[in-house]
Design an enzyme around this catalytic site. Structure first.
Site, PDB file in Angstrom:
ATOM      1  N   HIS A 163      56.338  -1.081  -5.050  1.00 17.91           N
ATOM      2  CA  HIS A 163      56.576  -2.425  -5.591  1.00 17.91           C
ATOM      3  C   HIS A 163      57.895  -2.965  -5.033  1.00 17.91           C
ATOM      4  CE1 HIS A 163      57.486  -5.643  -8.413  1.00 17.91           C
ATOM      5  NE2 HIS A 163      56.190  -5.668  -8.668  1.00 17.91           N
ATOM      6  N   GLU A 202      51.774  -8.891  -3.005  1.00 17.93           N
ATOM      7  CA  GLU A 202      52.678  -9.532  -3.950  1.00 17.93           C
ATOM      8  C   GLU A 202      53.845 -10.159  -3.190  1.00 17.93           C
ATOM      9  OE1 GLU A 202      51.887  -7.371  -8.058  1.00 17.93           O
ATOM     10  OE2 GLU A 202      53.887  -7.087  -7.264  1.00 17.93           O
TER      11      GLU A 202
HETATM   12  P1  13P Z   1      54.706 -11.230 -12.728  1.00 18.25           P
HETATM   13  O1  13P Z   1      53.247 -11.416 -13.001  1.00 18.25           O
HETATM   14  O2  13P Z   1      55.523 -11.137 -13.984  1.00 18.25           O
HETATM   15  O3  13P Z   1      55.236 -12.245 -11.757  1.00 18.25           O
HETATM   16  O4  13P Z   1      54.859  -9.795 -12.037  1.00 18.25           O
HETATM   17  C1  13P Z   1      53.989  -9.464 -11.001  1.00 18.25           C
HETATM   18  C2  13P Z   1      54.202  -8.062 -10.609  1.00 18.25           C
HETATM   19  O5  13P Z   1      55.218  -7.703 -10.044  1.00 18.25           O
HETATM   20  C3  13P Z   1      53.144  -7.099 -10.934  1.00 18.25           C
HETATM   21  O6  13P Z   1      53.509  -5.859 -10.480  1.00 18.25           O
END
Ligand code: 13P
Length: 246
Positions: free
Chosen positions: A96, A166
């Site tokens: 992440h 992401e």
């Molecule tokens: P948010 O949905 O709070 O932006 O976070 C996304 C995330 O990092 C999921 O791992």
């Protein structure tokens, strides 16, 4: 298959995680909506409780937010893949952006952890994503493909791996949701590069009930990985409904 998952990140006590899991078990029942695969990733302290509360055979998978590449030994503060599995995790989140940014996680360590997860039968959920300057420079697709290729290496056994695209600029309170148009090219590039080697490509970053259906509609998106909008169980249940077309 539509994968809908949430990471609690560093929120929730054991009691709060248990209450969430109990409500989820009650609402989802013995079978998830057709075509939907839910997963929850509590803090390490609550993996065991959440897994026990959901119960063996639950359609909701439980995950760990991170685990080490070594099977055991002098790695203070870490947990191993076997320990995560022992606690009830079926899945492990790796790479992440918060771990890459704050805890020196690199493509090389993510790769070692993917190997370890697969060795122990855990589903690796590998997060990839570009920062705002890379996005502004038009480098998103190249960046995430490089991260995904580094995580998978040349191995032939990566068929259970999930990728979560992401964009760093879309995550958390400081982020803004990506639009379907913005994620289309990076997702397509990931699918072209590694789509036949992984189980799915998810999108994450400021997902909410308001944008979930549109993001799920982007070609190549197999699910959503959610933070804040799913930290209340009602929010997660709403997203499961949207994924099920309800
Ligand atoms: P948010 O949905 O709070 O932006 O976070 C996304 C995330 O990092 C999921 O791992």
């Amino acid at each position: 298959m539509r994968w809908i998952g949430t990471s609690f990140k560093m929120t929730k006590t054991i009691a709060e995680s248990a209450a969430y899991a109990a409500r989820l078990r009650e609402a989802v029942g013995p079978e998830a909506p057709a075509g939907v695969r839910p997963f929850v990733i509590p803090p390490a302290t609550a993996i065991d409780t959440v897994a026990r509360t959901l119960g063996a055979g639950s359609p909701v998978l439980v995950g760990a937010q991170n685990a080490h590449w070594a099977d055991g030994g002098p790695w203070t503060g870490e947990i191993s893949m076997p320990q995560a599995a022992d606690a009830g995790a079926a899945l492990v989140e790796l790479g992440h952006s918060e771990r890459r940014t704050h805890f020196a996680e690199t493509d090389a360590t993510v790769r070692r952890k993917v190997r370890a997860a697969l060795r122990h039968g855990l589903i690796p959920l590998v997060c990839v994503g570009e920062d705002a300057p890379t996005f502004a420079a038009g480098g998103s697709a190249d960046h995430v493909v490089a991260q995904a290729l580094a995580a998978l290496g040349g191995s032939a056994d990566t068929g259970t791996v999930l990728l979560a695209y992401e964009p760093v600029w879309a995550i958390g309170d400081a982020g803004r949701p990506a639009t379907p148009a913005e994620i289309a090219a990076p997702v397509a590039a990931l699918r072209d590069a590694v789509g036949d080697r992984v189980a799915g490509v998810l999108y994450g970053g400021s997902v909410a009930p308001e944008n979930a259906a549109d993001l799920l509609g982007v070609p190549g998106v197999d699910g959503l990985f959610v933070g804040r909008a799913a930290w209340r169980v009602e929010g997660f249940l709403r997203l499961l409904d949207i994924a099920a077309g309800r």
